[in-house]
Design a protein around this motif. Structure first.
Motif, short mmCIF file in Angstrom:
data_model
loop_
_atom_site.label_atom_id
_atom_site.label_comp_id
_atom_site.label_asym_id
_atom_site.label_seq_id
_atom_site.Cartn_x
_atom_site.Cartn_y
_atom_site.Cartn_z
N ALA A 1 19.69 -82.16 40.04
CA ALA A 1 19.06 -81.65 41.26
C ALA A 1 20.07 -80.91 42.13
O ALA A 1 19.76 -79.85 42.70
CB ALA A 1 18.43 -82.80 42.05
N LEU A 2 21.30 -81.42 42.20
CA LEU A 2 22.35 -80.75 42.99
C LEU A 2 22.73 -79.42 42.36
O LEU A 2 23.01 -78.44 43.08
CB LEU A 2 23.57 -81.66 43.09
N SER A 3 22.75 -79.37 41.04
CA SER A 3 23.07 -78.11 40.35
C SER A 3 22.01 -77.06 40.64
O SER A 3 22.34 -75.89 40.90
CB SER A 3 23.16 -78.37 38.84
N GLU A 4 20.75 -77.47 40.60
CA GLU A 4 19.66 -76.54 40.92
C GLU A 4 19.74 -76.10 42.38
O GLU A 4 19.57 -74.92 42.69
CB GLU A 4 18.32 -77.21 40.64
N ALA A 5 20.05 -77.05 43.27
CA ALA A 5 20.12 -76.73 44.70
C ALA A 5 21.23 -75.72 44.98
O ALA A 5 21.04 -74.80 45.79
CB ALA A 5 20.35 -78.01 45.51
N VAL B 1 22.74 -70.54 46.91
CA VAL B 1 23.63 -69.36 46.87
C VAL B 1 22.81 -68.08 46.83
O VAL B 1 23.09 -67.11 47.56
CB VAL B 1 24.58 -69.46 45.66
N ARG B 2 21.80 -68.06 45.98
CA ARG B 2 20.99 -66.84 45.87
C ARG B 2 20.17 -66.58 47.13
O ARG B 2 19.78 -65.45 47.41
CB ARG B 2 20.08 -66.94 44.65
N ALA B 3 19.94 -67.64 47.89
CA ALA B 3 19.19 -67.49 49.15
C ALA B 3 20.11 -67.27 50.35
O ALA B 3 19.64 -67.20 51.49
CB ALA B 3 18.31 -68.72 49.38
N GLY B 4 21.42 -67.18 50.08
CA GLY B 4 22.36 -66.80 51.13
C GLY B 4 23.10 -67.92 51.84
O GLY B 4 23.71 -67.69 52.90
N VAL B 5 23.11 -69.15 51.28
CA VAL B 5 23.84 -70.26 51.90
C VAL B 5 25.06 -70.61 51.04
O VAL B 5 24.94 -70.80 49.83
CB VAL B 5 22.94 -71.51 52.04
N GLU B 6 26.23 -70.68 51.68
CA GLU B 6 27.44 -71.04 50.96
C GLU B 6 27.35 -72.48 50.45
O GLU B 6 26.84 -73.35 51.16
CB GLU B 6 28.66 -70.90 51.87
N ASP C 1 29.48 -74.99 50.07
CA ASP C 1 30.10 -76.03 50.90
C ASP C 1 29.24 -76.35 52.12
O ASP C 1 29.07 -77.52 52.50
CB ASP C 1 31.49 -75.59 51.36
N ARG C 2 28.68 -75.31 52.73
CA ARG C 2 27.83 -75.53 53.90
C ARG C 2 26.53 -76.22 53.51
O ARG C 2 26.03 -77.08 54.24
CB ARG C 2 27.53 -74.20 54.59
N LEU C 3 25.99 -75.83 52.37
CA LEU C 3 24.76 -76.46 51.89
C LEU C 3 24.96 -77.95 51.68
O LEU C 3 24.21 -78.78 52.20
CB LEU C 3 24.31 -75.80 50.58
N PHE C 4 26.00 -78.32 50.92
CA PHE C 4 26.20 -79.73 50.60
C PHE C 4 26.63 -80.53 51.82
O PHE C 4 26.29 -81.71 51.95
CB PHE C 4 27.21 -79.87 49.46
N SER C 5 27.38 -79.92 52.73
CA SER C 5 27.75 -80.60 53.96
C SER C 5 26.50 -80.92 54.78
O SER C 5 26.36 -82.02 55.34
CB SER C 5 28.70 -79.73 54.79
N ALA C 6 25.57 -79.98 54.83
CA ALA C 6 24.31 -80.21 55.56
C ALA C 6 23.47 -81.28 54.87
O ALA C 6 22.89 -82.15 55.54
CB ALA C 6 23.54 -78.90 55.67
N LEU C 7 23.42 -81.25 53.54
CA LEU C 7 22.65 -82.26 52.82
C LEU C 7 23.22 -83.66 53.04
O LEU C 7 22.48 -84.65 53.07
CB LEU C 7 22.64 -81.94 51.32
N SER C 8 24.53 -83.75 53.23
CA SER C 8 25.18 -85.06 53.36
C SER C 8 24.82 -85.78 54.65
O SER C 8 25.03 -86.99 54.76
CB SER C 8 26.70 -84.91 53.26
N VAL C 9 24.29 -85.04 55.63
CA VAL C 9 23.86 -85.69 56.87
C VAL C 9 22.34 -85.78 56.94
O VAL C 9 21.78 -86.20 57.96
CB VAL C 9 24.42 -84.98 58.12
N GLY C 10 21.68 -85.40 55.86
CA GLY C 10 20.24 -85.51 55.77
C GLY C 10 19.84 -86.60 54.81
O GLY C 10 20.67 -87.38 54.34
N SER C 11 18.58 -86.65 54.48
CA SER C 11 18.09 -87.72 53.60
C SER C 11 18.45 -87.49 52.13
O SER C 11 18.19 -88.35 51.29
CB SER C 11 16.56 -87.84 53.74
N ALA C 12 19.07 -86.34 51.81
CA ALA C 12 19.50 -86.08 50.44
C ALA C 12 20.90 -86.62 50.16
O ALA C 12 21.44 -86.44 49.07
CB ALA C 12 19.47 -84.58 50.14
N ASP C 13 21.51 -87.27 51.16
CA ASP C 13 22.86 -87.81 50.98
C ASP C 13 22.88 -88.82 49.82
O ASP C 13 21.93 -89.55 49.61
CB ASP C 13 23.32 -88.49 52.26
N SER C 14 24.00 -88.82 49.07
CA SER C 14 24.13 -89.76 47.95
C SER C 14 25.57 -89.77 47.47
O SER C 14 26.37 -88.89 47.80
CB SER C 14 23.22 -89.34 46.78
N PHE C 15 25.88 -90.78 46.65
CA PHE C 15 27.19 -90.83 45.98
C PHE C 15 27.39 -89.59 45.13
O PHE C 15 28.46 -88.99 45.11
CB PHE C 15 27.27 -92.09 45.10
#
Length: 297
Positions: A191-195, A200-205, A207-221
């Motif tokens: 799922a992270l690979s797909e995200a 990236v193709r939608a214009g989000v870097e 590092d910024r994408l995963f940093s944002a996910l880490s403070v949302g409900s998608a956070d995980s080990f």
């Protein structure tokens, strides 16, 4: 049960070497080890571990740990080849304890347990969870399949290299937990690979994408380790847990799902992704390299 004085260890690879080292340093017991690769054995010698043959381990050890790459290799070590005379099943004596730290198929684990029980050899499956760094630090997690009395005897030894030791139930339940752990982990990695590819193709870097996910409900080990450290920077070193090993574990999960009558569509889809990564030449890279499939590489 009898007092244990000598530990035998078979397979001192990426995970086995640090586990064996922790046992040698903390158990207070004599430790002897066997592996085809002499280099880790030479490193372990400085911690008092003696390099011996598998026959020596069968003759001298009270408890034997196996840390091997696959169920097929575990089967060969226990049952031997040809007439089986070179396997632990034939060489060990009644009352010895055999512990499988590897990830092995559930049905194989049950079959080995039956054969070993008939020979009077005690058996537990205790596959290790978490990373190589956790093995080095002695903070692995270990689900154990064993009778209660045997589990209680093993627990102090397991805690020399594990921060969390869980009695999962009877023999084979440790493997069930480990296999499903890896299934859930790598379905999350998929799922992270797909995200990443979509983001990236939608214009989000990344590092910024995963940093944002880490403070949302998608956070995980998986996000904080596999995602941020490997998928975001697209760094997939060799000599880490590779795609081919991850596929093996997922195949064990699919096999188990079929045995119990569950259509594990997510796991099957993940195996197809592993197959694509292997076909593209990424089989020996760190398992999150399935991300490369979505990058067109």
């Amino acid at each position: 049960m009898s007092t244990l004085s000598t530990i035998g260890f078979i397979g001192v690879g990426v995970m086995g070497e640090p586990i064996c080292r922790h046992l040698a340093i903390k158990s207070g017991m004599r430790v002897i080890a066997h592996d085809r690769d002499l280099q880790p054995l030479q490193r372990l010698a400085s911690h008092g571990v003696s390099a011996v043959t598998m026959k020596d381990i069968a003759e001298q050890a009270d408890i034997i740990f196996m840390s091997l790459p696959s169920g097929a290799i575990v089967d060969n070590v226990v049952r031997g080849d040809g007439d089986g005379a070179n396997g632990l099943l034939a060489m060990c004596r009644r009352g010895q304890i055999l512990v499988d730290l590897s990830t092995s198929p559930v049905e194989l684990t049950k079959a080995l347990a039956r054969d070993l029980e008939q020979a009077g050899i005690l058996f537990a499956d205790a596959p290790v969870m978490r990373t190589r760094a956790a093995a080095e630090a002695g903070t692995l997690a270990v689900p154990v399949g064993a009778q209660t009395e045997l589990f209680l005897q093993l627990e102090p030894l397991l805690r020399t290299f594990a921060a969390d030791v869980i009695h999962a139930g009877a023999v084979s339940t440790g493997q069930v937990v480990k296999i499903l752990n890896n299934m859930v982990l790598y379905e999350t990695v998929l799922a992270l690979s797909e995200a990443r590819a979509i983001g990236v193709r939608a214009g989000v870097e990344p590092d910024r994408l995963f940093s944002a996910l880490s403070v949302g409900s998608a956070d995980s080990f998986a996000l904080r380790n596999h995602g941020m450290k490997a998928i975001a920077p697209q760094q997939f070193p060799e000599k880490a847990f590779p795609v081919v090993y991850a596929k093996k574990d997922l195949q064990y999960a699919v096999d188990l799902s079929e045995q119990v009558g569950v259509d594990a569509t997510g796991a099957k889809n993940l195996i197809a992704c592993f197959d694509k990564a292997i076909a593209a030449g990424h089989g020996d890279k760190y398992a999150p390299a399935i991300s490369l499939v979505f990058e067109g590489k």
